[in-house]
Design a protein around this motif. Structure first.
Motif, short mmCIF file in Angstrom:
data_model
loop_
_atom_site.label_atom_id
_atom_site.label_comp_id
_atom_site.label_asym_id
_atom_site.label_seq_id
_atom_site.Cartn_x
_atom_site.Cartn_y
_atom_site.Cartn_z
N LYS A 105 0.84 -1.19 0.00
CA LYS A 105 0.00 0.00 0.00
C LYS A 105 0.88 1.25 0.00
N THR A 106 0.24 2.41 -0.08
CA THR A 106 0.98 3.67 -0.04
C THR A 106 1.67 3.80 1.32
N PRO A 107 3.00 3.96 1.34
CA PRO A 107 3.69 4.04 2.63
C PRO A 107 3.57 5.41 3.29
N ILE A 108 3.37 5.38 4.58
CA ILE A 108 3.43 6.58 5.41
C ILE A 108 4.67 6.47 6.27
N PHE A 109 5.57 7.43 6.12
CA PHE A 109 6.81 7.42 6.91
C PHE A 109 6.65 8.40 8.07
N TRP A 110 6.58 7.84 9.29
CA TRP A 110 6.36 8.64 10.50
C TRP A 110 7.68 8.84 11.24
N TYR A 111 7.96 10.09 11.60
CA TYR A 111 9.17 10.39 12.38
C TYR A 111 8.97 11.70 13.11
N LEU A 112 9.81 11.96 14.10
CA LEU A 112 9.78 13.20 14.86
C LEU A 112 11.05 14.00 14.61
N PRO A 113 11.04 15.30 14.87
CA PRO A 113 12.25 16.11 14.69
C PRO A 113 13.41 15.59 15.53
N ARG A 114 14.62 15.70 14.99
CA ARG A 114 15.86 15.30 15.65
C ARG A 114 15.94 13.80 15.89
N SER A 115 15.25 13.03 15.07
CA SER A 115 15.33 11.57 15.17
C SER A 115 16.16 10.97 14.04
N GLY A 116 16.59 11.81 13.10
CA GLY A 116 17.30 11.33 11.92
C GLY A 116 16.38 11.04 10.76
N GLY A 117 15.08 11.21 10.95
CA GLY A 117 14.11 10.89 9.90
C GLY A 117 14.24 11.76 8.67
N LYS A 118 14.67 12.99 8.85
CA LYS A 118 14.79 13.89 7.71
C LYS A 118 15.86 13.39 6.73
N THR A 119 16.95 12.84 7.27
CA THR A 119 17.98 12.28 6.41
C THR A 119 17.48 11.03 5.69
N GLU A 201 0.31 1.70 4.40
CA GLU A 201 1.11 0.94 5.35
C GLU A 201 2.01 1.90 6.11
N LEU A 202 2.33 1.55 7.34
CA LEU A 202 3.00 2.47 8.25
C LEU A 202 4.46 2.08 8.45
N TRP A 203 5.36 3.03 8.14
CA TRP A 203 6.78 2.90 8.44
C TRP A 203 7.10 3.86 9.58
N THR A 204 7.66 3.37 10.67
CA THR A 204 7.95 4.23 11.83
C THR A 204 9.45 4.31 12.07
N TRP A 205 9.89 5.47 12.55
CA TRP A 205 11.32 5.71 12.76
C TRP A 205 11.55 6.16 14.20
N PHE A 206 12.41 5.43 14.92
CA PHE A 206 12.60 5.68 16.35
C PHE A 206 14.05 6.03 16.68
N ARG A 207 14.16 6.97 17.59
CA ARG A 207 15.43 7.27 18.26
C ARG A 207 15.18 7.25 19.75
N ASP A 208 16.19 6.89 20.53
CA ASP A 208 16.06 6.94 21.98
C ASP A 208 15.42 8.28 22.37
N PRO A 209 14.27 8.25 23.06
CA PRO A 209 13.52 9.49 23.31
C PRO A 209 14.26 10.51 24.16
N ILE A 210 15.10 10.06 25.08
CA ILE A 210 15.85 11.02 25.90
C ILE A 210 16.92 11.69 25.06
N GLU A 211 17.63 10.91 24.26
CA GLU A 211 18.64 11.48 23.37
C GLU A 211 17.98 12.45 22.39
N ARG A 212 16.80 12.10 21.89
CA ARG A 212 16.12 12.98 20.94
C ARG A 212 15.71 14.30 21.59
N GLN A 213 15.20 14.23 22.81
CA GLN A 213 14.79 15.45 23.50
C GLN A 213 15.99 16.35 23.78
#
Length: 364
Positions: A105-119, A201-213
């Motif tokens: 299906k059409t992919p949705i790429f979910w990420y938050l700022p400073r998680s590396g998702g922009k790269t 379909e959902l693609w999720t991108w995670f970084r350690d939340p404390i490091e990200r904050q």
């Protein structure tokens, strides 16, 4: 041969004995004064340590005094498979395909700022030739088209606004190109583009939340005047003060996945179970610590161009998301405050890491 003792102290043993007796009596006589002096010195030292530390804001002192937090992720309960939540997902997630779905299906790429998702978005666009639909700014004159900017194909729509999402739904964004990837920072907002049937379909991108904050705080500190996210008041706040301020969004991953208004209510363990179940049933997990493997899994069985040198440049030696700030110790006050206010995000991240290992069988 002269006696060693008398040779050292004198030739008259009787006189030496009297001298030692005199010294002993004097020491015993003044012993209580010596003890009192030692006691006074100890109390003075304790006073200096306890009451002459640098002044801290009252809110930080209060937070520290009431703190009972986990300062190391390893101390959390392990996210074992038998702990997988079975809470029912709301209907608003029906547009997302299950992980075991055969049709892409059409992919949705979910990420938050400073998680590396922009790269990672640059990898999709520059190295894989995919079309990105996210926060394009400009006048599309009422038409969705694909434009080229800096070597990346972009859809002329801003999905971070309600108007843009309505426009995307009415104009058939998901059908504009078979290689389109929808970029999202809020799953509930993104659902407005789709109907009730399974379409994404959902693609999720995670970084350690404390490091990200921490990274996000230092990012805000370095923004120049005129930047859309520049806030002068943040410049005057320490990391600990920022964590306790309204500028900090606690449990931002949970809020972004579940789509509730940020900072409008307190999150609960039930919300955490809901987010876990969403990841378990609907999401492909990507981790910053496993960049290359994560991208490979996202694009497994998808017909996308591959520029390997380009991908290595973004993901390895040319990685552009490295922060230049000093690492924060886990025993510092700021780290403890962040761990306390983002406790649910920490647990969610640990569960995502667990799922990443579990999903090896899904990616071939």
């Amino acid at each position: 041969m002269p006696n060693r003792r008398t040779a050292k102290l004198g030739s008259n043993p009787r006189s030496d004995k009297n001298l030692f007796t005199c010294l002993r009596e004097r020491i015993l006589k003044n012993a209580h004064q010596l003890i009192a002096l030692c006691f006074v010195m100890c109390m003075a030292t304790l006073f200096l340590v306890d009451y002459h530390q640098p002044d801290l804001p009252a809110n930080i002192i209060a937070a520290e005094s009431s703190m009972t937090v986990v300062t190391d992720h390893d101390d959390l309960d392990p996210p074992l498979s038998q702990h997988a939540p079975t809470v029912q997902l709301p209907d608003r997630f029906n547009f997302l395909a299950n992980n075991d779905a055969k049709l892409k299906k059409t992919p949705i790429f979910w990420y938050l700022p400073r998680s590396g998702g922009k790269t990672i978005c640059k990898v999709f666009g520059s190295c894989r030739g995919m079309v990105l639909a996210g926060s394009w700014t400009g006048n599309n004159e009422g038409n969705l088209t694909v434009v080229h900017e800096n070597g990346i194909k972009l859809v002329t729509v801003d999905l971070e606004t309600k108007e843009g999402r309505l426009e995307a739904k009415n104009m058939g964004l998901k059908d504009i190109d078979r290689r389109v990837v929808i970029l999202s920072k809020n799953i509930f907002d993104t659902s407005e583009i789709f109907g009730t049937s399974v379409q994404a379909e959902l693609w999720t991108w995670f970084r350690d939340p404390i490091e990200r904050q921490i990274s996000y705080y230092f990012f805000l500190q370095t923004l120049p005047e005129g930047h859309p996210h520049y806030i002068p008041a943040i410049r005057a706040l320490s990391l600990a003060e920022w964590t306790l301020s309204h500028f900090h969004t606690p449990n931002a991953m949970l809020a972004s996945l579940l789509g509730e208004p940020i900072n409008q209510r307190s999150w609960t363990e039930e919300d955490l179970d809901l987010a876990k179940n969403l990841l378990r049933k609907k999401a492909k997990i990507g981790l910053l610590d496993q960049k290359s493997e994560s991208v490979r899994r996202f694009l497994h069985q998808r017909n996308s161009n591959l520029d390997r040198e380009c991908e290595e440049r973004f993901l390895d030696y040319g990685w552009s998301s490295r922060g230049s700030y000093q690492q924060l110790g886990k025993k510092t006050l700021a780290y403890k405050l962040l761990t306390q206010s983002n406790a649910l995000d920490v647990k969610l991240y640990e569960y995502a890491v667990y799922l990443f290992t579990e999903q090896r069988s899904l990616s071939g």
